[in-house]
Design an enzyme around this catalytic site. Structure first.
Site, PDB file in Angstrom:
ATOM      1  N   TYR A  19      -1.007  98.795  83.538  1.00 17.97           N
ATOM      2  CA  TYR A  19      -1.614  97.644  82.861  1.00 17.97           C
ATOM      3  C   TYR A  19      -1.312  96.346  83.626  1.00 17.97           C
ATOM      4  CZ  TYR A  19      -2.404  94.114  79.210  1.00 17.97           C
ATOM      5  OH  TYR A  19      -2.829  93.018  78.507  1.00 17.97           O
ATOM      6  N   LYS A  31      -4.243  94.076  85.489  1.00 16.83           N
ATOM      7  CA  LYS A  31      -4.446  92.682  85.094  1.00 16.83           C
ATOM      8  C   LYS A  31      -4.291  91.742  86.297  1.00 16.83           C
ATOM      9  CE  LYS A  31      -5.614  93.065  80.782  1.00 16.83           C
ATOM     10  NZ  LYS A  31      -6.958  92.652  80.340  1.00 16.83           N
ATOM     11  N   ILE A  52       0.639  87.735  72.195  1.00 13.54           N
ATOM     12  CA  ILE A  52      -0.244  87.152  71.182  1.00 13.54           C
ATOM     13  C   ILE A  52      -0.254  88.072  69.966  1.00 13.54           C
ATOM     14  CG2 ILE A  52      -2.568  86.267  70.696  1.00 13.54           C
ATOM     15  CD1 ILE A  52      -1.170  84.811  73.022  1.00 13.54           C
ATOM     16  N   THR A 109      -1.963  89.743  67.913  1.00 14.86           N
ATOM     17  CA  THR A 109      -3.169  90.487  67.549  1.00 14.86           C
ATOM     18  C   THR A 109      -2.717  91.879  67.110  1.00 14.86           C
ATOM     19  OG1 THR A 109      -3.371  91.374  69.779  1.00 14.86           O
ATOM     20  CG2 THR A 109      -4.511  89.294  69.331  1.00 14.86           C
TER      21      THR A 109
END
Length: 264
Positions: A163, A167, A196, A198
């Protein structure tokens, strides 16, 4: 027209809500989720429509581009769709977070015109991966044969590390495309959110509670980010106020990445 991928997700929804003054198209992988998000926003007075799209599928992306072209001119592509490393599937992370990003950038280039902008979501973790020619070349060209295999050599079979790499690849795609988009008078930028809150961020907190708490304590602003913290920056980048900003990445991490690098 403001096009938001991952439009049913936390950051996608926050972005949509910041564009009440402009027509919006939401897309996500599930038509049901798209329909529910569109219905909610319509009730709040938004000019919004939606279409499902598998962003890893070229023919689905072609349908999305046609849907957008039929509605009007492109002001911004805001690409928030993606997966975290929690799924443990390296190829899936690479395909959804990087190959699909390039597919979208290439497809939406056809709609780009003077004043258009593509805003891609990277991550603060991209900034933990140092430049290195061998994997950077693969990350910049994710559709090339062997690119996944090249990058995989460096990630220690960890989807979380993959990941971070992909990114970085998202940022490199902005560098790769900035001149091409600039010839049309269009811009391409990325933003790198930190932690964040989420659904995806909260899942990571459940799986790595001690790590996530230590990151929060290391954050100079002593809190996690909210979807609106990202959406407000994206709203600015999509506006004419950001007309001379292109080919760059903006960290939205409360300042924590510098402290993470020191800890590492």
């Amino acid at each position: 027209m403001i096009v938001i991928t991952g439009g049913a997700g936390g950051i996608g929804q926050a972005c949509a809500k910041s564009f009440k003054d402009q027509p919006i198209i939401l897309t996500d992988y599930s038509q049901k989720m798209v329909d529910e998000s569109v219905e909610t926003l319509k009730k709040e007075g938004f000019d919004v429509s939606g279409i499902a799209c598998d962003i890893t599928n070229k023919s689905d992306i072609e349908k999305l581009v046609k849907f957008v072209a039929d509605k009007g001119s492109l002001k911004a592509l805001i690409h928030t769709a993606g997966v975290s490393g929690t799924g443990k599937d390296l190829k899936k992370v690479y395909t959804i977070d990087l190959i699909a990003t390039e597919l979208l950038v290439d497809a939406f280039y056809e709609l780009a015109e003077k004043g258009s902008v593509a805003i891609l979501l990277s991550s603060m973790m991209a900034h933990t991966i140092p430049p290195y020619e061998k994997y950077d070349d693969a990350l910049s060209n994710p559709q090339e044969t062997g690119s996944f295999e090249t990058v995989s050599q460096f990630v220690n079979e960890s989807s979380d590390i993959m990941y971070n790499f992909v990114k970085r690849g998202v940022i490199l795609l902005t560098h790769k495309n900035v001149d091409k988009w600039g010839e049309k008078g269009a811009r391409i930028v990325s933003v790198s959110p930190g932690v964040i809150e989420t659904a995806m961020g909260l899942k990571a907190a459940e799986e790595h509670p001690e790590l996530m708490e230590s990151i929060k304590q290391a954050t100079p602003l002593k809190r996690n980010g909210q979807p609106e913290d990202v959406a407000d920056v994206i709203y600015f980048l999509a506006s004419d106020a950001a007309r001379f900003i292109t080919g760059t990445d903006i960290l939205i991490d409360g300042g924590v990445i510098q402290n993470i690098k020191k800890m590492a």
